[in-house]
Design a protein around this motif. Structure first.
Motif, PDB file in Angstrom:
ATOM      1  N   LEU A  60      -9.608   0.349  -5.251  1.00  0.00           N
ATOM      2  CA  LEU A  60      -8.432   0.901  -5.075  1.00  0.00           C
ATOM      3  C   LEU A  60      -8.620   2.325  -6.326  1.00  0.00           C
ATOM      4  O   LEU A  60      -8.210   3.333  -5.936  1.00  0.00           O
TER       5      LEU A  60
ATOM      6  N   LEU B 273       0.785  -1.508  -0.064  1.00  0.00           N
ATOM      7  CA  LEU B 273       0.643   0.019  -0.408  1.00  0.00           C
ATOM      8  C   LEU B 273       0.840   1.269   0.283  1.00  0.00           C
ATOM      9  O   LEU B 273       0.570   2.611  -0.491  1.00  0.00           O
TER      10      LEU B 273
ATOM     11  N   THR C  64      -5.847  -1.824  -9.881  1.00  0.00           N
ATOM     12  CA  THR C  64      -6.608  -1.641  -8.966  1.00  0.00           C
ATOM     13  C   THR C  64      -7.890  -1.296  -9.414  1.00  0.00           C
ATOM     14  O   THR C  64      -9.089  -1.411  -9.044  1.00  0.00           O
TER      15      THR C  64
ATOM     16  N   TYR D 234      -7.209   5.280   0.931  1.00  0.00           N
ATOM     17  CA  TYR D 234      -7.153   3.289   0.726  1.00  0.00           C
ATOM     18  C   TYR D 234      -7.422   2.788   1.570  1.00  0.00           C
ATOM     19  O   TYR D 234      -8.206   1.340   1.096  1.00  0.00           O
TER      20      TYR D 234
ATOM     21  N   ARG E 121     -11.153   2.470   1.718  1.00  0.00           N
ATOM     22  CA  ARG E 121     -11.897   1.466   0.293  1.00  0.00           C
ATOM     23  C   ARG E 121     -11.874   0.456   0.659  1.00  0.00           C
ATOM     24  O   ARG E 121     -11.988  -0.766   0.328  1.00  0.00           O
ATOM     25  N   ILE E 122     -10.326  -0.361   1.073  1.00  0.00           N
ATOM     26  CA  ILE E 122     -10.627  -1.764   1.553  1.00  0.00           C
ATOM     27  C   ILE E 122     -11.209  -2.765   2.374  1.00  0.00           C
ATOM     28  O   ILE E 122     -11.656  -2.996   1.718  1.00  0.00           O
TER      29      ILE E 122
END
Length: 348
Positions: free
Chosen positions: A243, A212, A274, A233, A236-237
């Motif tokens: 991503l 990441l 991604t 991020y 989002r995960i």
């Protein structure tokens, strides 16, 4: 008779004195010039004694090769395979001082600087500028699955081994010694500043944190925004959102010089893209700086899920919690970008 004996003793003494003085000068008189344009001598691995003499002489680091060879024999420096390394030479050194220095293996360390490369080949090329190991040998080792898996890596995750920093080591380091040194430095890095426990609190392994961080590294140029973007991020995960990170599309297509991400980039099929696949890619897309790694470990807690370049502050970003807010920011950015391109076309 007695007089003849005295004369004989005197002559022998004079001859012995001359011989001793001659031998003394070979050993103790300066044989290194009093000024040196290059005060470093490099002795590659598997060099012969003749190779050493030639290197010293062609670099104007010794004046007389004959006396150097003789004193080397006396001091038992001459071997079939000479001690390799990078040695600093002092002006006006005698043969004895120079040979003693080389024989003892008193190397001058080098400072190897690792910086942000995209690929393992970039790491190899950078390291080979500082150490004896050839970039080709380093690359072959990096892609040797049987070797790297002993340290817990695959070719996809190996980039996470390399922490960009300055390392002091010896020039005659080979590819395996370099690899093992990086393993040691990697362990030292993660065992300081509470990094392992921070990664555990995020529910991530060090390799996942690094992966990441590599995206953050290539996405953000301003260190002040890295913690916020890392938090975005991570948000989002957590919700299973893709991503949609531009740098991963660059890496997937190997189009590292792209200034705008186009349809061909985001639709390129790759587990690293991604825009097509949820979650983290299989491994890092780049080396990640210490600041980017720590930005992930100390990421901001917020509710942002979207970001867009700020047209009023290029290099910085506008952050949004909702898609509606993000679309407004994106329209502003694209209008600014279109106007910028128009102005460029109008220039003579």
């Amino acid at each position: 008779m007695r007089k003849k004996m005295l004369w004989g003793i005197l002559i022998v003494g004079v001859i012995g004195g001359v011989f001793a003085y001659h031998k003394y000068t070979k050993i103790m008189a300066p044989n290194v010039p009093d000024t040196l344009e290059n005060n470093m001598v490099y002795i590659p691995t598997n060099s012969s004694f003749s190779d050493v003499v030639e290197a010293l002489y062609t670099n104007y680091q010794i004046i007389d090769t004959v006396s150097f060879r003789e004193v080397s024999e006396m001091m038992k420096y001459k071997k079939s395979i000479m001690r390799a390394g990078r040695y600093k030479i002092t002006p006006s050194w005698s043969n004895r001082a120079l040979i003693g220095h080389l024989r003892a293996g008193n190397q001058e360390p080098i400072k190897l600087v690792l910086t942000h490369g995209w690929l393992l080949e970039d790491v190899a090329e950078k390291a080979a500028q500082f150490i004896e190991a050839d970039s080709t040998d380093l690359v072959q080792l990096f892609y040797n699955e049987d070797y790297i898996k002993k340290s817990g890596y695959t070719t996809e995750t190996l980039m996470s081994l390399f922490i960009p920093n300055t390392y002091e080591l010896y020039w005659n380091t080979d590819e395996r010694a370099f690899f093992e040194r990086m393993v040691t430095e990697h362990e030292r890095f993660w065992n300081t500043n509470d990094r392992l426990s921070k990664a555990e609190k995020l529910g991530m392994t060090p390799t996942e944190v690094y992966t990441l961080a590599s995206i953050v590294e290539r996405e953000i140029s301003k260190d002040s925004e890295k913690k916020r973007v890392a938090g975005l991020y991570l948000n989002r995960i957590k919700i299973g959102m893709k991503l949609d990170a531009d740098p991963t599309a660059k890496f997937a297509t190997r189009d590292f010089k792209a200034t705008r991400i186009l349809y061909k980039h985001i639709r390129f099929e790759s587990p690293y893209n991604t825009y097509l696949h949820k979650g983290l890619p299989p491994g890092p897309i780049s080396m990640a700086s210490i600041k980017s790694i720590d930005a992930v470990l100390d990421s901001e807690k917020h509710n942002f899920y979207y970001m867009c370049v700020d047209p009023d502050k290029p290099g910085y970003h506008l952050f949004a919690e909702s898609i509606t807010e993000h679309n407004r920011n994106a329209r502003r950015y694209h209008r600014w970008l279109d106007n910028l391109e128009k102005r460029k076309k109008q220039q003579p």
